[in-house]
Design a protein around this motif. Structure first.
Motif, PDB file in Angstrom:
ATOM      1  N   GLY A 280       0.805  -1.207   0.000  1.00 56.83           N
ATOM      2  CA  GLY A 280       0.000   0.000   0.000  1.00 56.83           C
ATOM      3  C   GLY A 280       0.846   1.267   0.000  1.00 56.83           C
ATOM      4  N   ASP A 281       0.158   2.405   0.042  1.00 55.38           N
ATOM      5  CA  ASP A 281       0.832   3.692  -0.112  1.00 55.38           C
ATOM      6  C   ASP A 281       1.484   4.205   1.168  1.00 55.38           C
ATOM      7  OD1 ASP A 281       0.145   3.797  -2.757  1.00 55.38           O
ATOM      8  OD2 ASP A 281      -1.645   5.030  -2.432  1.00 55.38           O
ATOM      9  N   ASN A 282       1.036   3.768   2.317  1.00 55.80           N
ATOM     10  CA  ASN A 282       1.479   4.384   3.572  1.00 55.80           C
ATOM     11  C   ASN A 282       2.372   3.492   4.417  1.00 55.80           C
ATOM     12  OD1 ASN A 282      -0.055   6.791   3.102  1.00 55.80           O
ATOM     13  ND2 ASN A 282      -1.910   5.617   3.631  1.00 55.80           N
ATOM     14  N   SER A 283       2.819   2.402   3.872  1.00 57.81           N
ATOM     15  CA  SER A 283       3.653   1.475   4.641  1.00 57.81           C
ATOM     16  C   SER A 283       5.043   2.056   4.892  1.00 57.81           C
ATOM     17  CB  SER A 283       3.783   0.147   3.888  1.00 57.81           C
ATOM     18  OG  SER A 283       4.771  -0.665   4.474  1.00 57.81           O
ATOM     19  N   GLY A 284       5.567   1.768   6.083  1.00 58.42           N
ATOM     20  CA  GLY A 284       6.940   2.164   6.384  1.00 58.42           C
ATOM     21  C   GLY A 284       7.943   1.477   5.483  1.00 58.42           C
ATOM     22  N   TRP A 285       7.595   0.255   5.020  1.00 56.34           N
ATOM     23  CA  TRP A 285       8.494  -0.441   4.090  1.00 56.34           C
ATOM     24  C   TRP A 285       8.679   0.371   2.814  1.00 56.34           C
ATOM     25  CZ3 TRP A 285      11.462  -4.084   5.737  1.00 56.34           C
ATOM     26  CH2 TRP A 285      11.036  -4.992   6.707  1.00 56.34           C
ATOM     27  N   LEU A 286       7.591   0.967   2.325  1.00 58.40           N
ATOM     28  CA  LEU A 286       7.663   1.735   1.088  1.00 58.40           C
ATOM     29  C   LEU A 286       8.562   2.954   1.262  1.00 58.40           C
ATOM     30  CD1 LEU A 286       6.685   2.225  -1.808  1.00 58.40           C
ATOM     31  CD2 LEU A 286       4.773   3.530  -0.843  1.00 58.40           C
ATOM     32  N   HIS A 287       8.382   3.670   2.355  1.00 59.25           N
ATOM     33  CA  HIS A 287       9.212   4.857   2.581  1.00 59.25           C
ATOM     34  C   HIS A 287      10.677   4.471   2.769  1.00 59.25           C
ATOM     35  CE1 HIS A 287       5.853   7.614   2.668  1.00 59.25           C
ATOM     36  NE2 HIS A 287       5.206   6.796   3.467  1.00 59.25           N
ATOM     37  N   MET A 288      10.904   3.329   3.426  1.00 54.71           N
ATOM     38  CA  MET A 288      12.277   2.872   3.600  1.00 54.71           C
ATOM     39  C   MET A 288      12.909   2.543   2.256  1.00 54.71           C
ATOM     40  SD  MET A 288      13.769  -0.479   5.534  1.00 54.71           S
ATOM     41  CE  MET A 288      13.339  -1.477   4.127  1.00 54.71           C
ATOM     42  N   LEU A 289      12.127   1.921   1.370  1.00 53.19           N
ATOM     43  CA  LEU A 289      12.674   1.556   0.062  1.00 53.19           C
ATOM     44  C   LEU A 289      13.050   2.801  -0.736  1.00 53.19           C
ATOM     45  CD1 LEU A 289      13.233  -0.799  -1.943  1.00 53.19           C
ATOM     46  CD2 LEU A 289      11.042  -0.238  -2.976  1.00 53.19           C
ATOM     47  N   VAL A 290      12.199   3.821  -0.692  1.00 53.08           N
ATOM     48  CA  VAL A 290      12.510   5.044  -1.426  1.00 53.08           C
ATOM     49  C   VAL A 290      13.792   5.665  -0.898  1.00 53.08           C
ATOM     50  CG1 VAL A 290      11.752   7.392  -1.920  1.00 53.08           C
ATOM     51  CG2 VAL A 290      10.120   5.502  -2.081  1.00 53.08           C
ATOM     52  N   TRP A 291      13.933   5.736   0.423  1.00 53.69           N
ATOM     53  CA  TRP A 291      15.127   6.359   1.002  1.00 53.69           C
ATOM     54  C   TRP A 291      16.370   5.522   0.741  1.00 53.69           C
ATOM     55  CZ3 TRP A 291      15.997  11.077   2.019  1.00 53.69           C
ATOM     56  CH2 TRP A 291      14.966  11.923   2.437  1.00 53.69           C
ATOM     57  N   LEU A 292      16.278   4.239   1.068  1.00 57.25           N
ATOM     58  CA  LEU A 292      17.474   3.412   0.906  1.00 57.25           C
ATOM     59  C   LEU A 292      17.747   3.104  -0.557  1.00 57.25           C
ATOM     60  CD1 LEU A 292      17.300   0.942   3.930  1.00 57.25           C
ATOM     61  CD2 LEU A 292      18.470   3.131   3.728  1.00 57.25           C
ATOM     62  N   GLY A 293      16.698   3.170  -1.398  1.00 58.26           N
ATOM     63  CA  GLY A 293      16.929   2.996  -2.827  1.00 58.26           C
ATOM     64  C   GLY A 293      17.885   4.031  -3.374  1.00 58.26           C
ATOM     65  N   LEU A 294      17.920   5.173  -2.726  1.00 56.01           N
ATOM     66  CA  LEU A 294      18.866   6.208  -3.139  1.00 56.01           C
ATOM     67  C   LEU A 294      20.309   5.729  -3.009  1.00 56.01           C
ATOM     68  CD1 LEU A 294      17.184   9.356  -1.595  1.00 56.01           C
ATOM     69  CD2 LEU A 294      17.631   8.968  -4.015  1.00 56.01           C
ATOM     70  N   PHE A 295      20.564   4.822  -2.065  1.00 60.42           N
ATOM     71  CA  PHE A 295      21.929   4.343  -1.890  1.00 60.42           C
ATOM     72  C   PHE A 295      22.416   3.596  -3.125  1.00 60.42           C
ATOM     73  CE2 PHE A 295      20.917   5.138   2.539  1.00 60.42           C
ATOM     74  CZ  PHE A 295      22.108   5.619   3.029  1.00 60.42           C
ATOM     75  N   GLY A 296      21.526   2.826  -3.760  1.00 55.08           N
ATOM     76  CA  GLY A 296      21.926   2.126  -4.978  1.00 55.08           C
ATOM     77  C   GLY A 296      22.257   3.085  -6.094  1.00 55.08           C
ATOM     78  N   LEU A 297      21.427   4.115  -6.243  1.00 55.10           N
ATOM     79  CA  LEU A 297      21.688   5.114  -7.275  1.00 55.10           C
ATOM     80  C   LEU A 297      22.959   5.887  -6.973  1.00 55.10           C
ATOM     81  CD1 LEU A 297      18.036   6.428  -7.691  1.00 55.10           C
ATOM     82  CD2 LEU A 297      19.221   4.751  -9.100  1.00 55.10           C
ATOM     83  N   VAL A 298      23.133   6.250  -5.718  1.00 59.08           N
ATOM     84  CA  VAL A 298      24.329   7.003  -5.318  1.00 59.08           C
ATOM     85  C   VAL A 298      25.586   6.172  -5.524  1.00 59.08           C
ATOM     86  CG1 VAL A 298      25.549   7.883  -3.274  1.00 59.08           C
ATOM     87  CG2 VAL A 298      23.201   8.615  -3.751  1.00 59.08           C
ATOM     88  N   ALA A 299      25.521   4.876  -5.217  1.00 62.77           N
ATOM     89  CA  ALA A 299      26.697   4.015  -5.384  1.00 62.77           C
ATOM     90  C   ALA A 299      27.166   4.022  -6.831  1.00 62.77           C
ATOM     91  CB  ALA A 299      26.373   2.586  -4.926  1.00 62.77           C
ATOM     92  N   SER A 300      26.215   3.857  -7.765  1.00 60.93           N
ATOM     93  CA  SER A 300      26.607   3.846  -9.177  1.00 60.93           C
ATOM     94  C   SER A 300      27.049   5.224  -9.640  1.00 60.93           C
ATOM     95  CB  SER A 300      25.437   3.370 -10.041  1.00 60.93           C
ATOM     96  OG  SER A 300      25.188   2.014  -9.825  1.00 60.93           O
TER      97      SER A 300
END
Length: 459
Positions: A280-300
């Motif tokens: 769903g839209d309000n899950s903490g998992w979703l917000h965590m993925l957006v934030w930590l997903g930045l680490f993958g982009l930043v690494a590359s």
């Protein structure tokens, strides 16, 4: 024939401080943004099942390529990477084209990733301009790269480990809602069964499959900064490609099985959107993925800045680009002018996004394709160099030899040529621009022989 170390003058030496784990971090980090975005455009081109075939084909190409390319890296541990291998195996003109192709690959990949960083931040903060965030990312990570390779590589290792962990978390969270029927529905270009008419679409999806693995060869450009390149680089490369194959296939299959994959096929943040189907839209998992997903982009993003700067540095040091670009910072021992030059080009590309349309596609999609053209041409020239060096220098020291030679490098070469032909047929205008850039580079090369003569005298 040019020396393997031509141009490594005393005033232009890089710091030797990288170990095996840091090199593995660079290998995976250079590529890992490809697991977060870019690849899903292949679904829109060939469907999930058609793209799975393209991805499997490309995975075989990359695996055989890396097992073969590592022989060149350990034989000639040079910041120029493919440029240096082609110089030894193909001569000056071959070196020019290999160097330019590598430079196009890395310089054009960087703004695409910067724009994806902006898109991820915009999910959390809609008032932030994705382009402004992309430019800020350039400024921050160019600065970090200038401050020193050890600092840069340690940062790269940390964000890479976090990014890998996040991809595993994504697969774990999505797994309970995974349905194979979601992945296969309309998986052949919107159809439920295979048709030979879909084969051109599978070929057209190849650039997006390559995006899964693009730039892993950038570790070669850190070879002069490795403490023991003949041992550490093979370990880093082999562990890196195996890590990436598992992650690429896992992320693609789990994302496609989470829900309606067609809604993920034309966006820059497919993983958060796939997770929305499950939590769903309000899950903490979703917000965590957006934030930590930045680490993958930043690494590359961070790692590719390191890669393009070393390629600019090596070409300039050898007299193939203006010699001023080979300057090394007197305090930090990093190629600061090369870092800044690639950044200027990338920022210009960012502000051209949505203003330039080629072949009906906006600039972002086309710079990804342009980057892939550079990579494929470089792969072809590198494997050609390997075959030539085995023939002309059979007794040269080789701490690592390509397994199953000549089978592995031959598979890599043939598959790369197939990819190149498929890309030209499906992206003719981008291919024409790529050729035009190479022609301009060749004209500069013909007019500046005095720079290479001066570099050879200084070596």
């Amino acid at each position: 024939m040019a020396s393997d170390n031509a141009g490594t003058t005393g005033g232009q030496q890089l710091s030797k401080s990288l170990g095996t784990v840091q090199l593995w971090g660079i290998a995976v980090g250079l590529v890992i943004s490809g697991e977060y975005f870019g690849w899903s455009y292949g679904w829109g081109t060939a469907g999930t099942l058609g793209f799975l075939i393209a991805a499997a084909f490309v995975a075989v190409m990359y695996t055989t390529f890396i097992f073969s390319f590592t022989e060149l890296t350990t034989m000639i541990p040079h910041a120029g990477g493919p440029f240096a291998y082609a110089r030894a195996g193909l001569g000056e003109t071959g070196a020019l084209f290999a160097g330019l192709a590598t430079l196009i690959e890395f310089v054009f990949a960087t703004p695409a990733i910067a724009l994806a960083i902006g898109a991820y931040l915009n999910v959390q903060f809609p008032d932030i301009s994705p382009k402004a965030a992309a430019v800020c990312a350039y400024l921050v990570f160019m600065t970090l790269n200038i401050l020193g390779v050890s600092i840069a590589a340690t940062f790269e290792l940390v964000v890479t480990v976090i990014a890998i962990g996040e991809l595993l978390v994504f697969m774990g969270v999505v797994a309970p809602g995974f349905e194979w029927s979601n992945f296969t529905a309309g998986g052949w270009m919107g159809q439920d069964s295979f048709s030979f008419a879909g084969i051109p679409a599978i070929f057209a999806a190849i650039p997006f499959a390559i995006w899964f693995f693009l730039a892993i060869e950038g570790v070669a450009m850190a070879a002069e900064e490795a403490r023991d390149p003949k041992r550490s680089i093979p370990r880093a490369y082999i562990a890196g490609i195996l890590t990436l194959v598992v992650l690429a296939l896992g992320v693609m299959i789990f994302a496609g099985g989470a829900g309606d994959w067609t809604k993920l096929s034309d966006i820059n943040d497919p993983l958060p959107q796939a997770m929305r189907y499950i939590v769903g839209d309000n899950s903490g998992w979703l917000h965590m993925l957006v934030w930590l997903g930045l680490f993958g982009l930043v690494a590359s993003f961070h790692g590719i800045i390191m890669g393009y700067s070393r390629q600019i540095f090596a070409l300039a040091r050898a007299g193939f680009l203006p010699p001023a670009l080979a300057a090394v910072h007197p305090r930090f021992k990093t190629p600061h002018r090369a870092i800044l030059t690639g950044g200027v080009i990338g920022i210009a590309a960012i502000f051209s996004d949505n203003l330039i349309v080629i072949g009906g596609q906006p600039l972002t999609a086309n710079i990804v394709t342009m980057s892939v053209f550079g990579a494929i041409v470089m792969y072809v020239l590198s494997m050609w160099s390997l075959f030539n060096l085995r023939r002309t220098r059979p007794d040269a020291p080789r701490s690592y030899r390509a397994p199953l030679y000549p089978l592995f490098p031959l598979i890599a070469l043939v598959f790369a040529l197939i990819c190149l032909v498929a890309m030209v047929l499906t992206n003719f205008l981008v291919a024409a621009i790529f050729v035009a850039i190479m022609v301009v580079g060749y004209l500069y090369f013909r007019l500046t022989g005095h720079h290479r003569a001066a570099a050879a005298d200084a070596a």
